[in-house]
Write a protein that holds these residues in place. Structure first.
Motif, PDB file in Angstrom:
ATOM      1  N   HIS A  93      28.487  34.847  50.871  1.00 46.18           N
ATOM      2  CA  HIS A  93      29.680  36.040  50.523  1.00 46.18           C
ATOM      3  C   HIS A  93      29.011  36.834  49.453  1.00 46.18           C
ATOM      4  CE1 HIS A  93      32.404  34.163  53.351  1.00 46.18           C
ATOM      5  NE2 HIS A  93      32.017  33.008  52.957  1.00 46.18           N
ATOM      6  N   PHE A 114      31.467  37.573  54.984  1.00 47.03           N
ATOM      7  CA  PHE A 114      32.907  38.291  54.685  1.00 47.03           C
ATOM      8  C   PHE A 114      32.537  39.070  53.534  1.00 47.03           C
ATOM      9  CE2 PHE A 114      37.576  37.501  53.271  1.00 47.03           C
ATOM     10  CZ  PHE A 114      37.613  38.674  53.591  1.00 47.03           C
ATOM     11  N   THR A 143      34.536  42.434  57.715  1.00 41.76           N
ATOM     12  CA  THR A 143      35.876  41.914  57.827  1.00 41.76           C
ATOM     13  C   THR A 143      35.950  40.994  58.903  1.00 41.76           C
ATOM     14  OG1 THR A 143      36.710  43.914  57.010  1.00 41.76           O
ATOM     15  CG2 THR A 143      38.276  42.397  58.054  1.00 41.76           C
ATOM     16  N   LEU A 144      36.510  39.866  58.493  1.00 45.18           N
ATOM     17  CA  LEU A 144      36.331  38.388  59.439  1.00 45.18           C
ATOM     18  C   LEU A 144      37.548  38.807  60.486  1.00 45.18           C
ATOM     19  CD1 LEU A 144      38.897  36.997  57.752  1.00 45.18           C
ATOM     20  CD2 LEU A 144      37.024  35.812  56.866  1.00 45.18           C
ATOM     21  N   THR A 146      40.723  36.947  61.571  1.00 40.93           N
ATOM     22  CA  THR A 146      41.667  36.090  61.392  1.00 40.93           C
ATOM     23  C   THR A 146      43.121  36.153  61.681  1.00 40.93           C
ATOM     24  OG1 THR A 146      41.973  34.369  59.673  1.00 40.93           O
ATOM     25  CG2 THR A 146      42.129  36.694  58.696  1.00 40.93           C
ATOM     26  N   HIS A 151      43.151  32.090  56.803  1.00 40.69           N
ATOM     27  CA  HIS A 151      42.138  31.977  55.983  1.00 40.69           C
ATOM     28  C   HIS A 151      41.260  33.197  55.902  1.00 40.69           C
ATOM     29  CE1 HIS A 151      38.376  30.912  53.619  1.00 40.69           C
ATOM     30  NE2 HIS A 151      37.721  30.765  54.730  1.00 40.69           N
ATOM     31  N   GLY A 152      41.338  33.923  54.672  1.00 42.75           N
ATOM     32  CA  GLY A 152      40.360  35.064  54.610  1.00 42.75           C
ATOM     33  C   GLY A 152      41.417  36.402  53.921  1.00 42.75           C
TER      34      GLY A 152
END
Length: 593
Positions: A93, A114, A143-144, A146, A151-152
């Motif tokens: 990260h 991320f 950007t993940l 989710t 989470h995130g």
């Protein structure tokens, strides 16, 4: 894995990420031509004895035992050492000083999982060029993917979420439009971590839809998991890789066989599993005399941190090691990645601990080196790096000894080259001294370079702030600040920030300074002055309320006695409105005394 929740400081620190790479002083010849002579070479796949590697114009030009070195090319004697491809950390990260820290320790490429997607356009330009740089190259998931509340979403960054499988195609297309190089999904309800409340996560249908959407757009789809049951589901859904090894328990042979059959890779992130289990790996790494001198204070602090979780999770590292052992025995591709940015890890340095942990899980030293070089390059399609061969980028590390027999020899770094240029591996230095005196406000008709607008946009907010040159009370220079604070972000602000060290959040030694003095006028609303300092860049800032009115008034900030201020490492001073609505203020006569 959880990354630390941003504070005001870590949010403001992200300003630094949008700038271009800073040129590094050469650690040898002042150019991108060099020959490393009579050196043992790990070429990304195997060890070669007594070889010479020629670099011209930032690329590997030739590799051979009896290579003729052209006249004028600087020569580095490699006898007694080993030349490696630049290391690739397959799970990071990357924010703040991450990529500089990484490069100092021979990690020349970071595969981020991320970060702020607004950083990616500049990262792409950097990695496509061959200029001298002091930062590792970056690929990122941006950007993940989710679920709402998953989470995130807990870090103060306002991000889009996905709960409807029918929206997966558009969602993934939007991430690619933002610059994501690959797609990361999160399938983790928190149950693996004892005592943690359950959180939302992607449904099976949404997971499959997002993976399919990524594949239709020719992108890798990899998944964050923590539990065996989730790993089974996402592999069945077509995931290209798991970016943590499942560690709630030891998996049976059926899951290992399914991963092998799918030809999926696994990035175990054993460094962060060690933190979960309080194994002390970070502290041991920080104490290694081959590593310690090059660690910055924030890295030392991070390596000593742990997660605030109950002791019942100490089983994660033993389970992870056994699962990696079984995956390796089955021939599953393993990639070396640290999850750096988490407690117990440090960018660059932790990759050397990760290699040792992989060896402890059953890989040979050469297999561990492949996991940090050619294997991630191959799986992520990085065709210009990860090996030492003619035509490839000259990202190289020269170490003492033979990491093919002792994997910890990677820590004994002599020289790092990025794009053929030797990298200045600057050890922890005292911060440059900052003397008392007036602070420059304007340069020409523009705000001086040490000043920047600061808003909550860097954590997903919508506030606005703009700086402009102005005249002060007696016609002298002033800075005018105007904008609007918009409600909605976890923290809201708009204003300006002074970076005393020139670069954002660079530490300066202001121990000879006692107070900050300035004059301010504004629209009548109170402002908040924050002082960022100390070795821990995520530490609590000093704080003082500043009243404003239509007339100029003098403000004195007692820096030497203000709580949470360490003047030996002064990093930034911010003045901002935090209440929603328009704001306007001006400052002049800023002075450190």
């Amino acid at each position: 894995m959880k990354i630390p929740q941003p504070t005001w400081l870590s949010a403001l620190m992200l300003v630094a990420l949008s700038g271009a790479a800073v040129a590094a002083e050469p650690g040898g010849a002042d150019g991108d031509d060099v020959a490393i002579r009579d050196v043992r070479v790990f070429d990304g796949e195997r060890m070669l004895p007594a070889t010479t590697v020629l670099v011209r114009d930032g690329l590997i030009a030739a590799v051979g035992a009896k290579l003729a070195i052209p006249a004028g090319v600087p020569v580095v004697e490699g006898r007694g050492g080993t030349l490696l491809p630049g290391l690739i950390d397959a799970h990071t990260h990357s924010f703040g000083e991450a990529r500089r820290d990484a490069l100092r320790f021979g990690v020349t490429t970071e595969l981020d999982m991320f970060t702020d997607h607004r950083l990616l356009a500049d990262a792409r330009k950097e990695r496509e060029g061959h200029a001298r740089t002091d930062r590792a190259d970056l690929w990122s998931a941006g950007t993940l993917v989710t679920a709402k509340g998953g989470h995130g979403t807990e870090y103060g960054l306002a991000i889009p979420t996905l709960d409807d499988p029918a929206q997966a195609e558009t969602f993934v297309r939007d991430r690619i439009g933002e610059g994501s190089d690959y797609i990361k999904l999160v399938v983790d309800n928190g149950a693996a971590y004892a005592g943690r409340a359950r959180i939302p996560t992607l449904s099976d249908e949404t997971t499959r839809a997002a993976i399919d959407a990524a594949h239709r757009q020719n992108k890798l789809a990899m998944v964050h998991v923590a539990q065996v049951a989730d790993a089974e589901k996402v592999i069945d859904a077509g995931a290209d890789g798991l970016i943590h090894v499942y560690s709630d328990r030891v998996a049976d042979a059926a899951l290992v066989a399914a991963i092998k059959r799918r030809n999926a890779f696994v990035t175990p992130t054993l460094s962060v599993m060690a933190t979960l289990s309080r194994a002390g790996e970070g502290a041991r790494l920080a104490a290694d005399p081959r590593i310690a001198p090059m660690l910055q204070p924030a890295q030392k602090d991070a390596l000593g941190q742990t997660f605030p979780l109950p002791k019942q999770i100490d089983h994660h590292l033993p389970n992870a090691l056994e699962n990696v052992r079984r995956l390796h025995a089955a021939g599953v591709t393993l990639l070396a990645g640290t999850d750096a940015g988490n407690p117990g890890t440090a960018h660059g340095a932790s990759q050397h601990a990760e290699l040792a942990l992989l060896v402890s899980a059953g890989l040979s030293p050469v297999e561990a080196l492949r996991a940090a070089t050619s294997a991630p390059a191959r799986r992520f399609g990085l065709h210009d790096r990860g090996r030492i061969a003619p035509g490839l980028r000259a990202d190289l590390i020269l170490v003492d000894g033979d990491p093919g027999t002792d994997i910890t020899a990677t820590r004994a770094i002599r020289t790092v080259w990025k794009n053929g240029y030797a990298v200045a591996r600057v050890a922890d230095q005292p911060a440059p001294r900052l003397g008392a005196g007036a602070v420059e406000l304007l340069r020409g008709a523009q705000p001086a370079p040490n000043w920047a607008a600061s808003t909550d946009q860097i954590i997903g907010g919508r506030s606005q702030s703009k700086l402009a040159a102005a005249q002060g009370q007696s016609g002298g220079p002033a800075l005018q600040v105007a904008g609007e604070v918009v409600a909605g972000a976890p923290s809201t602000w708009g204003g300006l920030i002074l970076f005393p060290g020139g670069e954002p959040m660079a530490a300066t030694d202001a121990s000879g300074v006692r107070e900050l003095v300035l004059r301010v006028r504004g629209d009548g609303q109170a402002l908040t002055l924050l002082v960022f300092s100390g070795a821990d860049i995520n530490g609590r800032p000093g704080m003082q309320r500043v009243e404003t009115g239509s007339d100029w008034r003098e403000v004195r900030v007692p820096l030497a006695t203000l709580a949470n201020v360490d003047l030996t490492r002064l990093r930034g001073i911010s003045l901002a409105a935090i209440a929603p609505g328009p704001f306007a203020f001006a400052i002049e006569a800023v002075e450190l005394r």
